[in-house]
Scaffold this motif. Structure first.
Motif, PDB file in Angstrom:
ATOM      1  N   LEU A  19       8.987   6.003   1.234  1.00 16.04           N
ATOM      2  CA  LEU A  19       8.198   5.085   2.051  1.00 16.04           C
ATOM      3  C   LEU A  19       8.958   3.790   2.302  1.00 16.04           C
ATOM      4  N   THR A  20       8.630   3.148   3.414  1.00 14.06           N
ATOM      5  CA  THR A  20       9.174   1.833   3.732  1.00 14.06           C
ATOM      6  C   THR A  20       8.045   0.809   3.742  1.00 14.06           C
ATOM      7  N   GLY A  21       8.412  -0.440   3.517  1.00 15.04           N
ATOM      8  CA  GLY A  21       7.465  -1.520   3.743  1.00 15.04           C
ATOM      9  C   GLY A  21       7.582  -2.000   5.181  1.00 15.04           C
ATOM     10  N   GLY A  22       7.071  -3.196   5.420  1.00 16.21           N
ATOM     11  CA  GLY A  22       7.175  -3.776   6.759  1.00 16.21           C
ATOM     12  C   GLY A  22       5.985  -3.418   7.627  1.00 16.21           C
ATOM     13  N   GLY A  23       5.861  -4.143   8.733  1.00 19.29           N
ATOM     14  CA  GLY A  23       4.691  -3.998   9.597  1.00 19.29           C
ATOM     15  C   GLY A  23       4.525  -2.596  10.147  1.00 19.29           C
ATOM     16  N   THR A  24       5.591  -2.019  10.671  1.00 19.19           N
ATOM     17  CA  THR A  24       5.470  -0.685  11.265  1.00 19.19           C
ATOM     18  C   THR A  24       5.230   0.366  10.190  1.00 19.19           C
ATOM     19  N   GLY A  25       5.949   0.262   9.088  1.00 15.44           N
ATOM     20  CA  GLY A  25       5.811   1.244   8.009  1.00 15.44           C
ATOM     21  C   GLY A  25       4.384   1.308   7.480  1.00 15.44           C
ATOM     22  N   ILE A  26       3.757   0.157   7.307  1.00 14.79           N
ATOM     23  CA  ILE A  26       2.380   0.147   6.784  1.00 14.79           C
ATOM     24  C   ILE A  26       1.391   0.592   7.868  1.00 14.79           C
ATOM     25  N   ALA A  27       1.670   0.231   9.117  1.00 14.43           N
ATOM     26  CA  ALA A  27       0.785   0.690  10.209  1.00 14.43           C
ATOM     27  C   ALA A  27       0.779   2.219  10.304  1.00 14.43           C
ATOM     28  N   ILE A  28       1.907   2.841  10.067  1.00 12.05           N
ATOM     29  CA  ILE A  28       1.971   4.318  10.091  1.00 12.05           C
ATOM     30  C   ILE A  28       1.065   4.890   8.992  1.00 12.05           C
ATOM     31  N   LEU A  29       1.140   4.303   7.796  1.00 17.42           N
ATOM     32  CA  LEU A  29       0.305   4.813   6.695  1.00 17.42           C
ATOM     33  C   LEU A  29      -1.182   4.647   7.028  1.00 17.42           C
ATOM     34  N   GLU A  30      -1.537   3.524   7.646  1.00 14.59           N
ATOM     35  CA  GLU A  30      -2.942   3.347   8.050  1.00 14.59           C
ATOM     36  C   GLU A  30      -3.360   4.410   9.056  1.00 14.59           C
ATOM     37  N   GLN A  31      -2.462   4.741   9.960  1.00 16.55           N
ATOM     38  CA  GLN A  31      -2.760   5.782  10.956  1.00 16.55           C
ATOM     39  C   GLN A  31      -2.911   7.147  10.288  1.00 16.55           C
ATOM     40  N   VAL A  32      -2.097   7.420   9.282  1.00 16.62           N
ATOM     41  CA  VAL A  32      -2.262   8.691   8.546  1.00 16.62           C
ATOM     42  C   VAL A  32      -3.642   8.718   7.892  1.00 16.62           C
ATOM     43  N   ARG A  33      -4.006   7.605   7.287  1.00 15.50           N
ATOM     44  CA  ARG A  33      -5.315   7.527   6.612  1.00 15.50           C
ATOM     45  C   ARG A  33      -6.458   7.862   7.570  1.00 15.50           C
ATOM     46  N   HIS A  34      -6.368   7.391   8.794  1.00 10.72           N
ATOM     47  CA  HIS A  34      -7.473   7.578   9.742  1.00 10.72           C
ATOM     48  C   HIS A  34      -7.333   8.849  10.573  1.00 10.72           C
ATOM     49  N   SER A  35      -6.287   9.616  10.347  1.00 16.68           N
ATOM     50  CA  SER A  35      -6.084  10.820  11.153  1.00 16.68           C
ATOM     51  C   SER A  35      -7.011  11.947  10.700  1.00 16.68           C
ATOM     52  N   PRO A  36      -7.679  12.629  11.654  1.00 19.81           N
ATOM     53  CA  PRO A  36      -8.492  13.790  11.275  1.00 19.81           C
ATOM     54  C   PRO A  36      -7.645  14.932  10.733  1.00 19.81           C
ATOM     55  N   ALA A  37      -6.330  14.866  10.965  1.00 20.38           N
ATOM     56  CA  ALA A  37      -5.436  15.944  10.490  1.00 20.38           C
ATOM     57  C   ALA A  37      -4.828  15.650   9.124  1.00 20.38           C
ATOM     58  N   ARG A  38      -5.217  14.545   8.494  1.00 20.50           N
ATOM     59  CA  ARG A  38      -4.452  14.111   7.309  1.00 20.50           C
ATOM     60  C   ARG A  38      -4.472  15.136   6.183  1.00 20.50           C
ATOM     61  N   ASP A  39      -5.570  15.918   6.093  1.00 22.31           N
ATOM     62  CA  ASP A  39      -5.626  16.872   4.984  1.00 22.31           C
ATOM     63  C   ASP A  39      -4.926  18.189   5.296  1.00 22.31           C
ATOM     64  N   ALA A  40      -4.158  18.205   6.391  1.00 21.63           N
ATOM     65  CA  ALA A  40      -3.166  19.278   6.558  1.00 21.63           C
ATOM     66  C   ALA A  40      -2.077  19.129   5.491  1.00 21.63           C
ATOM     67  N   ILE A  41      -1.965  17.923   4.940  1.00 21.28           N
ATOM     68  CA  ILE A  41      -1.032  17.688   3.826  1.00 21.28           C
ATOM     69  C   ILE A  41      -1.714  18.111   2.530  1.00 21.28           C
ATOM     70  N   ASP A  42      -1.002  18.846   1.688  1.00 24.67           N
ATOM     71  CA  ASP A  42      -1.467  19.115   0.324  1.00 24.67           C
ATOM     72  C   ASP A  42      -1.027  17.917  -0.515  1.00 24.67           C
ATOM     73  N   TRP A  43      -1.941  16.980  -0.692  1.00 26.65           N
ATOM     74  CA  TRP A  43      -1.588  15.684  -1.306  1.00 26.65           C
ATOM     75  C   TRP A  43      -1.106  15.834  -2.736  1.00 26.65           C
ATOM     76  N   ALA A  44      -1.586  16.866  -3.419  1.00 30.96           N
ATOM     77  CA  ALA A  44      -1.182  17.054  -4.825  1.00 30.96           C
ATOM     78  C   ALA A  44       0.247  17.562  -4.942  1.00 30.96           C
ATOM     79  N   LYS A  45       0.813  17.994  -3.801  1.00 28.11           N
ATOM     80  CA  LYS A  45       2.177  18.539  -3.842  1.00 28.11           C
ATOM     81  C   LYS A  45       3.112  17.670  -2.998  1.00 28.11           C
TER      82      LYS A  45
END
Ligand SMILES: O=C1O[C@H](COP(=O)(O)O)[C@@H](O)[C@H](O)[C@H]1O
Length: 252
Positions: free
Chosen positions: A41-67
């Motif tokens: 992961l990266t910090g910075g404005g864009t890097g954190i904005a991407i993580l926020e977008q992942v959080r709000h994505s309806p597709a986010r649980d396509a990721i197996d978070w435990a792996k």
């Protein structure tokens, strides 16, 4: 090393949303291929904005978070509760909201952690952690490394003409006198970043345009460290139109 590929999105919001979608898909693909995935992961404005977008994505649980193994490319060496910590911002944006395995989340130590105010000890400990999960005993092959950059050409916390940019042996270093606050940081080195299968350089805004154009053109990394951030398989620049403005035009 891979040649640079460039993808340009209209503006910063679209850049963050499209990169989040790309990240979810790539992590899911890697997990389907090999069971688990690793992301830096990266910090910075864009890097954190991407993580926020992942959080709000309806597709986010396509990721197996435990792996999913998460690492950081750099950290601002501050107390754990400081709002400027890249780790704290990433946790608030995404990590606290998904069912990650805590044992697979690998932050760099804070300035009030087990190494106290000693960034060299924190850097050495992170290097040992990386070595412990690496097939070559040095650095794992990260599946995706996300990086931002500064207008002067830094990436992670490797700044132009600094000792860090000349480091060839160590995977993680302490940075003092960073020109961008805070002055003390911990960072992966460029050779460690180059262990990544894919490096995604993600940035927006006119202040980054000259650095982007010089890096894509292959400027020397001592003067422009981001030019030395390349993936073994893929180096992908994800930009908004303002950050891409100084690139040569290849399309009508
Ligand atoms: O301080 C840092 O800045 C860079 C770039 O941040 P941005 O807000 O200009 O996008 C970031 O890549 C790095 O991780 C961070 O520590």
């Amino acid at each position: 090393m891979s040649a640079a590929e460039v993808v340009v999105h209209r503006d910063a919001d679209l850049l963050a949303a499209a990169t989040a979608a790309r990240l979810i898909t790539r992590i899911a693909d890697v997990q389907a291929e090999q069971g688990s995935a690793s992301v830096v992961l990266t910090g910075g404005g864009t890097g954190i904005a991407i993580l926020e977008q992942v959080r709000h994505s309806p597709a986010r649980d396509a990721i197996d978070w435990a792996k999913l193994d998460l690492y950081w490319g750099d950290e601002r060496f501050l107390p754990a509760a400081d709002d400027e910590r890249n780790e704290k911002q990433a946790r608030e944006a995404l990590l606290d909201h998904v069912p990650l395995d805590p044992a697979r989340v690998h932050p760099m130590a804070p300035a009030d952690g087990e190494f106290g105010a000693d960034p060299d000890a924190a850097a050495d400990a992170y290097a040992r952690l990386l070595a412990g999960s690496a097939s070559d005993g040095w650095v794992p092959v990260f599946d995706i490394t996300l990086l931002g950059l500064g207008g002067e050409g830094h990436t992670a916390s490797v700044f132009p003409d600094s000792p860090a940019v000349h480091e060839r042996e160590r995977s993680v270093i302490a940075v003092r006198d960073s020109p961008k606050p805070p002055p003390t940081r911990v960072s992966l080195t460029l050779p460690a970043i180059r262990r990544s299968a894919e490096v995604w350089l993600v940035t927006g805004g006119a202040a980054k345009a000259d650095a982007v154009a010089l890096a894509v053109a292959g400027a020397p990394e001592a003067q422009l460290p981001v030019a030395g951030a390349r993936g073994a398989r893929r180096t992908l620049w994800l930009l908004d139109e303002a950050a891409a403005a100084a690139l040569p035009r290849t399309r009508p």
